[in-house]
Design a protein around this motif. Sequence first.
Motif, short mmCIF file in Angstrom:
data_model
loop_
_atom_site.label_atom_id
_atom_site.label_comp_id
_atom_site.label_asym_id
_atom_site.label_seq_id
_atom_site.Cartn_x
_atom_site.Cartn_y
_atom_site.Cartn_z
N MET A 170 19.63 -13.12 -23.44
CA MET A 170 19.23 -12.23 -22.34
C MET A 170 20.43 -11.86 -21.48
O MET A 170 21.18 -12.73 -21.04
N ILE A 171 20.62 -10.57 -21.33
CA ILE A 171 21.75 -10.11 -20.50
C ILE A 171 21.17 -9.64 -19.16
O ILE A 171 20.59 -8.55 -19.08
N TYR A 172 21.32 -10.47 -18.16
CA TYR A 172 20.70 -10.18 -16.86
C TYR A 172 21.24 -8.87 -16.27
O TYR A 172 20.49 -8.10 -15.67
N GLU A 173 22.54 -8.62 -16.48
CA GLU A 173 23.15 -7.40 -15.93
C GLU A 173 22.49 -6.14 -16.51
O GLU A 173 22.37 -5.13 -15.83
N GLY A 174 22.08 -6.25 -17.77
CA GLY A 174 21.41 -5.11 -18.41
C GLY A 174 20.11 -4.79 -17.71
O GLY A 174 19.76 -3.63 -17.50
N LYS A 175 19.39 -5.85 -17.33
CA LYS A 175 18.13 -5.63 -16.61
C LYS A 175 18.40 -5.02 -15.24
O LYS A 175 17.68 -4.14 -14.79
N LYS A 176 19.45 -5.49 -14.61
CA LYS A 176 19.76 -4.96 -13.28
C LYS A 176 20.04 -3.46 -13.32
O LYS A 176 19.68 -2.72 -12.42
N LYS A 177 20.67 -3.02 -14.42
CA LYS A 177 20.96 -1.59 -14.57
C LYS A 177 19.65 -0.80 -14.62
O LYS A 177 19.51 0.27 -14.03
N ILE A 178 18.68 -1.34 -15.38
CA ILE A 178 17.40 -0.65 -15.49
C ILE A 178 16.68 -0.68 -14.14
O ILE A 178 16.12 0.33 -13.70
N TRP A 179 16.71 -1.83 -13.48
CA TRP A 179 16.05 -1.92 -12.17
C TRP A 179 16.63 -0.91 -11.19
O TRP A 179 15.91 -0.34 -10.37
N ALA A 180 17.94 -0.71 -11.28
CA ALA A 180 18.60 0.22 -10.35
C ALA A 180 18.09 1.65 -10.55
O ALA A 180 18.09 2.45 -9.63
N GLU A 181 17.64 1.94 -11.79
CA GLU A 181 17.16 3.29 -12.07
C GLU A 181 15.73 3.53 -11.59
O GLU A 181 15.28 4.66 -11.47
N TYR A 182 14.99 2.45 -11.42
CA TYR A 182 13.58 2.59 -11.03
C TYR A 182 13.35 2.00 -9.64
O TYR A 182 12.76 0.93 -9.50
N GLN A 183 13.89 2.66 -8.66
CA GLN A 183 13.64 2.24 -7.28
C GLN A 183 12.72 3.26 -6.64
O GLN A 183 12.92 4.45 -6.80
N LYS A 184 11.71 2.80 -5.96
CA LYS A 184 10.84 3.76 -5.28
C LYS A 184 10.96 3.58 -3.78
O LYS A 184 11.27 2.47 -3.31
N GLU A 185 10.71 4.65 -3.07
CA GLU A 185 10.82 4.57 -1.62
C GLU A 185 9.55 3.93 -1.07
O GLU A 185 8.43 4.41 -1.33
N ILE A 186 9.72 2.85 -0.33
CA ILE A 186 8.59 2.14 0.27
C ILE A 186 8.83 2.08 1.77
O ILE A 186 9.71 1.35 2.23
N PRO A 187 8.08 2.85 2.54
CA PRO A 187 8.30 2.80 4.00
C PRO A 187 8.08 1.39 4.56
O PRO A 187 7.30 0.60 4.00
N GLU A 188 8.73 1.09 5.63
CA GLU A 188 8.71 -0.25 6.21
C GLU A 188 7.36 -0.58 6.86
O GLU A 188 6.90 -1.72 6.81
N ASP A 189 6.70 0.43 7.44
CA ASP A 189 5.56 0.09 8.30
C ASP A 189 4.54 1.24 8.33
O ASP A 189 4.78 2.31 7.79
N HIS A 190 3.40 0.97 9.00
CA HIS A 190 2.33 1.94 9.27
C HIS A 190 1.63 2.38 7.97
O HIS A 190 1.94 3.42 7.40
N TYR A 191 0.69 1.58 7.59
CA TYR A 191 -0.04 1.84 6.33
C TYR A 191 -1.55 1.85 6.55
O TYR A 191 -2.08 1.09 7.37
N PHE A 192 -2.19 2.68 5.75
CA PHE A 192 -3.65 2.68 5.64
C PHE A 192 -3.97 1.83 4.40
O PHE A 192 -3.54 2.15 3.29
N TYR A 193 -4.75 0.77 4.60
CA TYR A 193 -4.98 -0.22 3.53
C TYR A 193 -6.37 -0.07 2.94
O TYR A 193 -7.35 0.06 3.69
N VAL A 194 -6.45 -0.08 1.62
CA VAL A 194 -7.77 -0.07 0.97
C VAL A 194 -7.88 -1.28 0.04
O VAL A 194 -6.95 -1.62 -0.68
N ARG A 195 -9.05 -1.89 0.10
CA ARG A 195 -9.27 -3.12 -0.67
C ARG A 195 -9.72 -2.82 -2.10
O ARG A 195 -10.06 -1.70 -2.44
#
Lengths: 354, 337
Positions: free
Chosen positions: A1-26
């Motif tokens: 397992m090449i951990y660095e290889g996974k990190k490269k993929i993770w770097a490509e799939y980042q989504k914007e997640i706001p810090e606060d103020h959410y409407f929550y549904v169960r």
Amino acid sequence: MIYEGKKKIWAEYQKEIPEDHYFYVRSCIRQSFFPASEATFLDITRNKLGKDIFETEHHTTCGGIAYHSDTIPQETVMTIIARQFALMHKYGYENYVCSCITSFGLYCETMETWREFPELQQKIAENLWKTCHLEFAKPKFLVHASDLVFKYRMQIAAKSKFKLVNKNTGEPLRVVEHIGCHYSKMFPSKGVGGAEYPYVLVGMIEAWGGQIVDYPERRHCCGFGFRQYLIKSNRGYSLSNTHKKFESMEPFKPDMIITNCPGCPYFLDRWQYVIAETEGKTYGENGHGIPVFTYEEVAGLVMGYDPWDLGLQTHQVSVEPLLDKIGIPYDPAKKYLGKNGKYLGEPQKPQCLK
Amino acid sequence: MKNNILVIGGGPAGLEASAVLSRMGYNVILAEKEKRLGGHLAKWDRLFPDQTPAKEVLDGLLDGIKDVKCFTETDVNSINLLDRSFNAMLSNGITILADAVLLASGFDMFKAEKKEEYGYGIYEGVMTNADMEQAFREGKTFSPAPKAIGFVHCVGSRDEKAGNPACSKVCCATAVKQAIEAKELYPDANVYCFYMDLRMFGRHYEDLYLRAQKSGIRFIRGRVSEVSETAEGRLLIKAEDTLSSRPVKVTLDRLVLMAGMRPSEAGHKVGRQLNLSVEEDGFFSARDGFLSLQKSKLPGLFYAGACTGPKTLPDTLHEARSAAMEIDRYIKENFRK
């Protein structure tokens, strides 16, 4: 397992997640299966981290179970979803966080469909007005609750009382992560880390001291798969899916499993009992199973919540060996007492699964 | 006075065309972005269908360019068409006024890591066809000797999800050749080829396939769906056998991905400056597909080799010679009246 290889993929799939103020549904089913998970999510985010997470009793199911069982027209589901989004707008929010993976997948699918077919979106907006007199709106940001816990993972780590570490050896616990199929398999860009090597749970486990175990059937369905279980004659297929996963992870000797889907922890937990009773096979140490947790339960454990307040007594696989391994205190006498101290009754002991 | 011809790209097409043009008496200037000439051929060990050493072919090509001015590690920084000639500024500071330009920018290998499910760059045992050739070329052997080796055809080719529905033309024959070579190197290993269709269209290619079958290589018609690692660090491959209509699982020590051909990014950089048109697959568009294959829509700008789509090495060399003839005709018609 090449951990660095996974990190490269993770770097490509980042989504914007706001810090606060959410409407929550169960979720429709999590409150029955893992009753304290959603309450723990709200307690951690609101009371421990001071976030604004709003929920209303007026929200309903997203229609996902009916949709994936082929019992509801797509336009009806879309109108239900439009109503959920309209409630978010009505209460002054634009960030939408849902507890359920099926809902998350369906919201993503619906929003992509609307993007691609604007005339359908217009029709749904009209349906919404005719049926509910609500104004059509779409979330600016759509996230799953596990995305949010991922976002807060370091804040949770900073407030943690325990680490996912074997207190006797000092070694990180070996953790299997299981991602709900509808989280990112349909839309890899919507999930943290993508579809092949999702990072959302890995990030939590790493932040909280554990070590992730990669195993061959990591991507395989937990066994729920809607029609695999909802149609009674298919249930052997559901069980064989779960069995395949456990046979695959067994050589890696995992200490625990963490999941982010309503169905997955349920099936991975309960089918271990069925496998033990039918085949006499257990996958944990000394006749125990491998305990399965929701990410909120794991967050609660590291933050020092009482295991029974987290609802861990409702699990089929006993969690005590893991609690002992980490060094989390618990009172065995209180395991089957409710929040008000009332005796809840005890399940029958299985013959094979300790 | 000799006419200047600028050749962009020092792979087989650029080398062969330069040699022919040089023999015709032109002043040929060749710009190659890499340190050494030869393109992908310089990185290859042996060639299908008869396992001719790549070095032998490359040396033959290099022999022909002794009178060509070659600039390696040199990019074309800018290029534009003046009245009749092209003005090109190279990254080494040299400016060239060329009466014709041959674009022989070749192809880039498909980045195998984009097929995330195959685990290239994630699992130690997963490699590409180029990695395998490098290992052969350097005489590197795997230790311990692999017990099982798999070859996946069509990685990034005939794959809409990867953005390339077209066939890369050379991968099937390369996979069969490499499978034979792997079997020769590790006779006790089980060797598998996972293929969609075997496109063994060239002369002697079918003989190569027959030889592979006789040497015990197993051909499984179906795509690999995912790769993972076992507790022992071996590779577990999930695939489909479409002939028996069954899913299969195979445990391997090495998995070789036949990465296909993608349009050259360096070629595109030149193309953008000259507004050269590309087709849907990203490769340059020739003036027409039959009679003017080597001509671009721009007068004096010609193509050779894989810049207009995947090609075998012999096809590339034919195109290079053909492009040289087209350039010669163009110069005679436009500059020597």
